[in-house]
Motif scaffolding. Structure first.
Motif, mmCIF file in Angstrom:
data_model
loop_
_atom_site.group_PDB
_atom_site.id
_atom_site.type_symbol
_atom_site.label_atom_id
_atom_site.label_comp_id
_atom_site.label_asym_id
_atom_site.label_seq_id
_atom_site.Cartn_x
_atom_site.Cartn_y
_atom_site.Cartn_z
ATOM 1 N N VAL A 24 27.085 -3.222 -29.097
ATOM 2 C CA VAL A 24 26.233 -4.270 -28.527
ATOM 3 C C VAL A 24 24.778 -3.835 -28.620
ATOM 4 N N THR A 25 23.926 -4.679 -29.191
ATOM 5 C CA THR A 25 22.490 -4.402 -29.272
ATOM 6 C C THR A 25 21.714 -5.598 -28.739
ATOM 7 N N GLY A 26 20.511 -5.330 -28.213
ATOM 8 C CA GLY A 26 19.648 -6.394 -27.695
ATOM 9 C C GLY A 26 19.927 -6.771 -26.268
ATOM 10 N N GLN A 27 20.872 -6.106 -25.637
ATOM 11 C CA GLN A 27 21.288 -6.463 -24.282
ATOM 12 C C GLN A 27 20.495 -5.657 -23.267
ATOM 13 N N GLN A 28 19.806 -6.391 -22.358
ATOM 14 C CA GLN A 28 19.030 -5.770 -21.295
ATOM 15 C C GLN A 28 19.491 -6.240 -19.918
ATOM 16 N N ARG A 29 19.592 -7.529 -19.738
ATOM 17 C CA ARG A 29 19.920 -8.098 -18.427
ATOM 18 C C ARG A 29 21.392 -8.487 -18.290
ATOM 19 N N VAL A 30 22.043 -8.760 -19.399
ATOM 20 C CA VAL A 30 23.447 -9.182 -19.343
ATOM 21 C C VAL A 30 24.341 -7.942 -19.297
ATOM 22 N N GLU A 77 13.229 -13.901 -22.016
ATOM 23 C CA GLU A 77 12.399 -13.006 -21.207
ATOM 24 C C GLU A 77 11.684 -13.847 -20.150
ATOM 25 N N PRO A 78 12.092 -13.744 -18.880
ATOM 26 C CA PRO A 78 11.443 -14.567 -17.846
ATOM 27 C C PRO A 78 10.014 -14.100 -17.587
ATOM 28 N N VAL A 79 9.106 -15.057 -17.464
ATOM 29 C CA VAL A 79 7.710 -14.716 -17.163
ATOM 30 C C VAL A 79 7.258 -15.310 -15.835
ATOM 31 N N ALA A 80 8.014 -16.250 -15.291
ATOM 32 C CA ALA A 80 7.638 -16.874 -14.024
ATOM 33 C C ALA A 80 8.839 -17.587 -13.430
ATOM 34 N N ILE A 81 8.710 -17.855 -12.126
ATOM 35 C CA ILE A 81 9.681 -18.704 -11.436
ATOM 36 C C ILE A 81 8.962 -20.000 -11.088
ATOM 37 N N VAL A 82 9.442 -21.099 -11.638
ATOM 38 C CA VAL A 82 8.829 -22.400 -11.387
ATOM 39 C C VAL A 82 9.553 -23.060 -10.217
ATOM 40 N N ASP A 113 10.545 -26.201 -8.496
ATOM 41 C CA ASP A 113 10.729 -27.636 -8.727
ATOM 42 C C ASP A 113 11.572 -28.140 -7.569
ATOM 43 N N GLU A 114 12.682 -28.763 -7.845
ATOM 44 C CA GLU A 114 13.618 -29.098 -6.778
ATOM 45 C C GLU A 114 14.325 -27.835 -6.295
ATOM 46 N N GLY A 115 14.338 -26.837 -7.142
ATOM 47 C CA GLY A 115 14.862 -25.523 -6.789
ATOM 48 C C GLY A 115 13.959 -24.480 -7.406
ATOM 49 N N TYR A 116 14.547 -23.388 -7.838
ATOM 50 C CA TYR A 116 13.800 -22.313 -8.469
ATOM 51 C C TYR A 116 14.368 -22.100 -9.877
ATOM 52 N N MET A 117 13.472 -22.095 -10.849
ATOM 53 C CA MET A 117 13.910 -22.028 -12.243
ATOM 54 C C MET A 117 13.126 -20.948 -12.979
ATOM 55 N N LEU A 118 13.863 -20.101 -13.716
ATOM 56 C CA LEU A 118 13.218 -19.105 -14.549
ATOM 57 C C LEU A 118 12.750 -19.761 -15.845
ATOM 58 N N VAL A 119 11.529 -19.421 -16.266
ATOM 59 C CA VAL A 119 10.999 -19.953 -17.515
ATOM 60 C C VAL A 119 10.520 -18.800 -18.383
ATOM 61 N N ASP A 120 10.558 -18.995 -19.695
ATOM 62 C CA ASP A 120 10.011 -17.989 -20.598
ATOM 63 C C ASP A 120 8.586 -18.367 -20.981
ATOM 64 N N GLU A 121 7.983 -17.589 -21.852
ATOM 65 C CA GLU A 121 6.565 -17.771 -22.168
ATOM 66 C C GLU A 121 6.283 -19.109 -22.819
ATOM 67 N N SER A 122 7.268 -19.662 -23.516
ATOM 68 C CA SER A 122 7.075 -20.948 -24.178
ATOM 69 C C SER A 122 7.205 -22.123 -23.222
#
Length: 288
Positions: free
Chosen positions: A69-75, A131-136, A138-147
């Protein structure tokens, strides 16, 4: 006058008859031999193929031993193995690479996956994570990436761990992020949050929330005092420089503020501070 019948013709003897029968049989066999051979091959190949298949799927030589397995950090790796249906000792040809890929891509944080069998006994799994960069908020809490792609909604009771270090951004939701303007607002919020930390303001007052508004611009809320800081639009480094001076003065005086306004576009040197009154004392404002 009557003719006499010619009954004295020579008949072939028995040996000649037998010899002719043998010649005819041999001729038939010679003519039919290619067809018999083809029939034997046609009937034998499926059987031989089946026997070869049985040998392959039962041979320990093709038993799965290693999943790379390669590329795995959080899972968690155990989640990947379970989703891909990889079991030690299973036959390598039983691994459905496409099915495993689709299943792994359903896991949280997995953006894409590639699964490949490597004979005789290995499977390679390469994943790319969001890669999460912020928690938005909204109606709840959502992880978003840089895009600006929202990829994971945080359920109540979710262990946040180092996600607590991410900026909390309000004023936009997943519907806004589907539009270019919403992504621009997110980008402005992330820029300010990054500058706030890199300029050392987080050591004076930790940042609790970044609010973005298409009209009012960017505002901040501090964690310890709940002070609202209005920055407006653009020139963020200059505005935060001025804020740094104000925060330092307030801390030196042992004072808290309800709000700090650094949103004047014409003159950034003018900062309005709404001081938090002591009990029984009215609220006032003090320009700096």
């Amino acid at each position: 006058m009557k003719r006499k019948s010619q009954s004295n013709r020579r008949r072939p003897d028995r040996r000649e008859q037998l010899r002719g029968g043998v010649d005819r049989a041999l001729g038939f066999l010679r003519r039919s031999a290619p067809f018999c051979l083809l029939a034997a091959v046609a009937l034998g190949l499926p059987y031989l193929s089946y026997q070869a298949y049985l040998h392959t799927v039962s041979s320990s030589y093709f038993a799965l031993e290693i999943v790379e397995v390669t590329g795995q950090q959080r899972v968690a790796e155990s989640e990947l193995l379970r989703a891909g249906e990889f079991e030690e000792g299973m036959n390598i040809f039983s691994v459905d690479a496409e099915r495993s890929r689709l299943s792994i891509e359903q896991l949280d944080y997995v953006k894409s996956a590639h699964v490949e069998r490597r004979l005789p006994n290995r499977v390679s799994v390469r994943i790319e994570e969001y890669e999460p960069v912020a928690i938005v908020v909204d109606e709840g809490y959502m992880l978003v990436d840089e895009s600006g792609h929202g990829f994971l909604s945080l359920e109540p009771g979710t262990a946040l761990g180092n996600l607590l270090e991410l900026p909390l951004i309000s004023g936009i939701g997943h519907i806004d992020l589907a539009e270019e303007r919403g992504r621009e607002l997110l980008s402005s919020g992330l820029e300010v949050a990054g500058l706030y930390e890199s300029m050392g303001l987080g050591r004076l007052q930790r940042l609790s929330q970044v609010h973005v508004d298409p009209v009012m611009g960017v505002s901040l809320v501090t964690e310890e005092t709940g002070t609202e800081i209005r920055l407006g639009w653009g020139r963020y480094r200059e505005r935060l420089d001025r804020l740094h001076a104000v925060q330092t003065t307030l801390i030196e005086r042992g004072m808290d503020a309800d709000y700090v306004l650094v949103d004047q576009d014409g003159d950034l040197s003018r900062v309005a501070v709404g001081q938090r009154p002591e009990p029984g004392i009215g609220k006032g404002s003090e320009p700096h």
